[in-house]
Design a protein around this motif. Structure first.
Motif, PDB file in Angstrom:
ATOM      1  N   VAL A  97       0.720  -0.854   0.349  1.00 61.42           N
ATOM      2  CA  VAL A  97       0.052   0.248   0.040  1.00 61.42           C
ATOM      3  C   VAL A  97       1.089   1.358   0.057  1.00 61.42           C
ATOM      4  O   VAL A  97       1.872   1.122   0.710  1.00 61.42           O
ATOM      5  CB  VAL A  97      -1.148   0.359   1.088  1.00 61.42           C
ATOM      6  CG1 VAL A  97      -1.694   1.020   1.304  1.00 61.42           C
ATOM      7  CG2 VAL A  97      -1.595  -1.048   1.190  1.00 61.42           C
ATOM      8  N   PHE A  98       0.433   2.529  -0.785  1.00 59.22           N
ATOM      9  CA  PHE A  98       1.244   3.305  -0.956  1.00 59.22           C
ATOM     10  C   PHE A  98       0.197   4.797  -0.832  1.00 59.22           C
ATOM     11  O   PHE A  98      -0.845   4.437  -0.095  1.00 59.22           O
ATOM     12  CB  PHE A  98       2.014   3.873  -2.134  1.00 59.22           C
ATOM     13  CG  PHE A  98       3.139   2.313  -2.595  1.00 59.22           C
ATOM     14  CD1 PHE A  98       4.244   3.174  -1.586  1.00 59.22           C
ATOM     15  CD2 PHE A  98       3.068   2.034  -3.388  1.00 59.22           C
ATOM     16  CE1 PHE A  98       5.318   2.400  -1.790  1.00 59.22           C
ATOM     17  CE2 PHE A  98       4.080   0.626  -3.765  1.00 59.22           C
ATOM     18  CZ  PHE A  98       5.452   1.024  -3.064  1.00 59.22           C
ATOM     19  N   GLY A 131      -2.941  11.773   1.419  1.00 58.10           N
ATOM     20  CA  GLY A 131      -3.118  11.054   2.530  1.00 58.10           C
ATOM     21  C   GLY A 131      -4.162   9.756   1.843  1.00 58.10           C
ATOM     22  O   GLY A 131      -3.924   8.735   2.692  1.00 58.10           O
ATOM     23  N   SER A 132      -4.377   9.726   0.508  1.00 50.67           N
ATOM     24  CA  SER A 132      -5.179   9.155   0.722  1.00 50.67           C
ATOM     25  C   SER A 132      -3.981   7.737   0.137  1.00 50.67           C
ATOM     26  O   SER A 132      -2.857   7.846  -0.339  1.00 50.67           O
ATOM     27  CB  SER A 132      -6.073   8.882  -0.806  1.00 50.67           C
ATOM     28  OG  SER A 132      -5.307   9.196  -1.988  1.00 50.67           O
ATOM     29  N   GLN A 133      -4.494   6.539   0.018  1.00 52.21           N
ATOM     30  CA  GLN A 133      -4.031   4.936   0.158  1.00 52.21           C
ATOM     31  C   GLN A 133      -3.828   4.010  -1.313  1.00 52.21           C
ATOM     32  O   GLN A 133      -6.074   4.209  -1.082  1.00 52.21           O
ATOM     33  CB  GLN A 133      -3.977   4.096   1.332  1.00 52.21           C
ATOM     34  CG  GLN A 133      -3.400   5.423   2.524  1.00 52.21           C
ATOM     35  CD  GLN A 133      -3.774   4.175   3.630  1.00 52.21           C
ATOM     36  OE1 GLN A 133      -4.289   2.790   3.837  1.00 52.21           O
ATOM     37  NE2 GLN A 133      -3.123   4.489   4.853  1.00 52.21           N
ATOM     38  N   PHE A 134      -3.193   3.604  -1.927  1.00 49.47           N
ATOM     39  CA  PHE A 134      -4.412   3.174  -2.475  1.00 49.47           C
ATOM     40  C   PHE A 134      -3.170   1.743  -2.884  1.00 49.47           C
ATOM     41  O   PHE A 134      -2.149   1.060  -2.603  1.00 49.47           O
ATOM     42  CB  PHE A 134      -3.735   3.671  -4.502  1.00 49.47           C
ATOM     43  CG  PHE A 134      -2.675   4.324  -4.131  1.00 49.47           C
ATOM     44  CD1 PHE A 134      -1.492   3.846  -5.322  1.00 49.47           C
ATOM     45  CD2 PHE A 134      -2.015   4.849  -4.118  1.00 49.47           C
ATOM     46  CE1 PHE A 134      -0.200   3.563  -5.491  1.00 49.47           C
ATOM     47  CE2 PHE A 134      -0.942   5.579  -4.494  1.00 49.47           C
ATOM     48  CZ  PHE A 134       0.400   4.821  -4.960  1.00 49.47           C
ATOM     49  N   ALA A 135      -3.760   0.410  -3.668  1.00 56.12           N
ATOM     50  CA  ALA A 135      -3.014  -0.653  -3.853  1.00 56.12           C
ATOM     51  C   ALA A 135      -2.378  -0.413  -4.929  1.00 56.12           C
ATOM     52  O   ALA A 135      -2.649   0.203  -5.731  1.00 56.12           O
ATOM     53  CB  ALA A 135      -4.108  -1.596  -3.647  1.00 56.12           C
ATOM     54  N   PRO A 185      -5.486  -1.179  -9.019  1.00 57.12           N
ATOM     55  CA  PRO A 185      -6.568   0.001  -9.290  1.00 57.12           C
ATOM     56  C   PRO A 185      -7.761  -1.932  -9.064  1.00 57.12           C
ATOM     57  O   PRO A 185      -9.401  -1.729  -8.420  1.00 57.12           O
ATOM     58  CB  PRO A 185      -6.899  -0.106 -10.513  1.00 57.12           C
ATOM     59  CG  PRO A 185      -6.015  -0.694 -11.596  1.00 57.12           C
ATOM     60  CD  PRO A 185      -5.065  -1.077 -10.970  1.00 57.12           C
ATOM     61  N   ASP A 186      -7.915  -3.196  -9.551  1.00 57.39           N
ATOM     62  CA  ASP A 186      -8.416  -4.045  -9.025  1.00 57.39           C
ATOM     63  C   ASP A 186      -8.233  -4.379  -7.810  1.00 57.39           C
ATOM     64  O   ASP A 186      -9.410  -5.583  -7.591  1.00 57.39           O
ATOM     65  CB  ASP A 186      -8.574  -5.171 -10.158  1.00 57.39           C
ATOM     66  CG  ASP A 186      -8.354  -4.769 -11.473  1.00 57.39           C
ATOM     67  OD1 ASP A 186      -9.566  -3.856 -11.248  1.00 57.39           O
ATOM     68  OD2 ASP A 186      -8.480  -5.638 -12.352  1.00 57.39           O
ATOM     69  N   LYS A 187      -7.489  -4.277  -6.984  1.00 56.07           N
ATOM     70  CA  LYS A 187      -7.756  -5.194  -5.678  1.00 56.07           C
ATOM     71  C   LYS A 187      -7.339  -3.715  -4.435  1.00 56.07           C
ATOM     72  O   LYS A 187      -7.203  -2.069  -4.830  1.00 56.07           O
ATOM     73  CB  LYS A 187      -5.455  -4.821  -5.317  1.00 56.07           C
ATOM     74  CG  LYS A 187      -5.589  -6.318  -6.342  1.00 56.07           C
ATOM     75  CD  LYS A 187      -4.377  -7.303  -5.737  1.00 56.07           C
ATOM     76  CE  LYS A 187      -3.972  -8.720  -6.704  1.00 56.07           C
ATOM     77  NZ  LYS A 187      -3.200  -9.230  -5.841  1.00 56.07           N
ATOM     78  N   SER A 188      -8.360  -3.795  -3.574  1.00 56.03           N
ATOM     79  CA  SER A 188      -8.134  -2.872  -2.044  1.00 56.03           C
ATOM     80  C   SER A 188      -7.234  -3.213  -1.151  1.00 56.03           C
ATOM     81  O   SER A 188      -5.906  -3.346  -1.544  1.00 56.03           O
ATOM     82  CB  SER A 188      -9.660  -3.136  -1.416  1.00 56.03           C
ATOM     83  OG  SER A 188      -8.842  -4.785  -0.712  1.00 56.03           O
TER      84      SER A 188
END
Length: 425
Positions: A73-74, A79-83, A108-111
């Motif tokens: 996760v980055f 401050g938003s996080q993404f896989a 984008p297909d993973k949480s």
């Protein structure tokens, strides 16, 4: 129409400072080159606990195996996080590693929940050690031991072990309270944000606020809780031993110096007297306080006996300010190192070392300390070695060795003095 895939390429040096940011990296993480290059570390892209619990192992594995890949996760600038998937490889030039390359591909297909690395209980515990900067407690342990040993020598009596342990615990809580308060106020003043040349783990504070491990208000609350715990122990000792006046004087003086070291409007460090305050607080005050608990009164000899270790504690702070000089100057934190400059400050470090050993000799000659305390002089060659390293590396990242060496110098000199005093009992 196929969705465009944007990837990020980031280069960093061995300390994690960002040296290259691709266009894709700027788009994904929402930062510009001007904001990051030569200023921030790559830790800015990851959740703090992931940095503490996983990133060092990932980097090490990338070196031993040639690369390392994983889903993680980055964190974006907002401050938003993404896989994302990360591939790490070492940068090798002429057979020498100079840094790392990180290739990031969003998923984008993973949480975030699916790809968030697990955070162990050990990492969570370690995070609190980092937040409070507990490894620096040797600056408290040594003078407490010294004051306790000195008390036994002065009155030729047995040590009250239970009271000694409570003293050590209480003073340690106060020290950690000072550390966390300083982190909070350095954040509020902008000193930590302006400091891009810090040397982990010695200078620039804990960096835990910057990593998002704890909020600024959380850091302040932690400081107040630690000071409260120290006050409770101090009140118990003062009540049990009926020494309220002595405990009150020393505790309030120590609290004032420690809290106001960076707290406005006083900001002792910014006024160029913080190093002197550190010498007094972590030398005479703690030594006299530890002796007070054993003897029942503030002994002038105990105050004087704290001078050598106090000077060495000031030396720790002194050399730790070298890498921070630009950030401190930019945030108007005009420490003595900022005022003197690095070259003159190197000579001042030598003066601190010489004063340490000169004061020890004088204290023995005046019978403030027993002759056996001269065991502390054994570290003179090491002190000269560390000083030489400072003169060679005062403008280099290699000064990190001298920073670690100064901490060891303080610890070893103090312990040798303690052993010598106890042998004289």
């Amino acid at each position: 129409m196929a969705k465009r895939t944007v990837t990020s390429t980031v280069h960093c040096d061995l300390e994690g400072k960002i040296t290259y940011l691709s266009d894709g990296a700027q788009e994904i993480f929402q930062y510009t080159n001007e904001e990051l290059l030569g200023k921030e570390r790559v830790s800015v892209f990851s959740p703090g606990l992931v940095v503490l619990g996983h990133v060092p192992r990932w980097l090490k594995q990338s070196v031993t195996e040639g690369h390392f890949e994983t889903d993680t996760v980055f964190v974006r600038k907002d401050g938003s996080q993404f896989a994302a998937h990360i591939r790490l490889t070492p940068i090798i030039k002429d057979g020498v590693q100079t840094g790392y390359i990180g290739l990031t591909t969003p998923l984008p297909d993973k949480s975030v929940e699916e790809t968030m690395p697990s955070i162990s209980m050990v990492t969570k515990i370690l995070s609190w050690l980092y937040i409070t900067r507990s490894p620096f407690l040797s600056a408290t342990i040594v003078p407490v031991l010294l004051g306790t040993a000195l008390a036994s020598w002065l009155v030729e009596g047995d040590t009250k072990i239970g009271m000694f342990l409570l003293t050590l615990l209480g003073v340690s809580f106060a020290h950690l309270g000072v550390n966390t308060a300083n982190d909070y106020f350095d954040w509020k003043s902008g000193a930590d944000q302006a400091n891009v040349d810090y040397v982990i783990p010695f200078s620039g504070g804990s960096r835990m606020i910057q990593l998002g491990v704890i909020s600024p208000q959380g850091m302040l609350r932690t400081s107040l809780v630690l000071f409260g715990a120290a006050a409770i122990i101090g009140a118990y000792l003062a009540t049990t031993l009926e020494i309220w006046s002595g405990v009150g004087i020393l505790a309030l003086a120590g609290f004032a110096i420690g809290f106001l070291y960076t707290a406005p409007p006083i900001r002792l460090a910014a006024r160029g007297i913080g190093e002197i305050g550190i010498m007094v607080a972590f030398g005479p005050l703690i030594v006299a306080g530890a002796a007070l608990i054993q003897i029942g009164s503030i002994e002038p000899k105990a105050l004087l006996a704290g001078i050598p270790t106090g000077l060495l504690t000031a030396a720790i702070v002194w050399v730790n300010e070298f890498p921070d000089i630009k950030g401190d100057a930019a945030s108007d934190k005009r420490t003595l190192v900022v005022r003197l400059g690095l070259k003159c400050s190197s000579w001042a470090y030598l003066v601190l070392a010489l004063l340490t050993y000169a004061s020890l000799i004088v204290l023995v000659l005046t019978e403030t300390l027993p002759t056996q305390a001269l065991a502390g002089l054994i570290t003179v060659p090491f002190a000269l070695y560390v000083t030489r390293q400072i003169f060679i590396n005062y403008e280099s990242r290699a000064i990190k060795d001298a920073m670690a060496g100064t901490i060891f110098l303080h610890f070893l000199t103090g312990i040798l003095m303690v052993v010598g005093i106890w042998l004289a009992v």
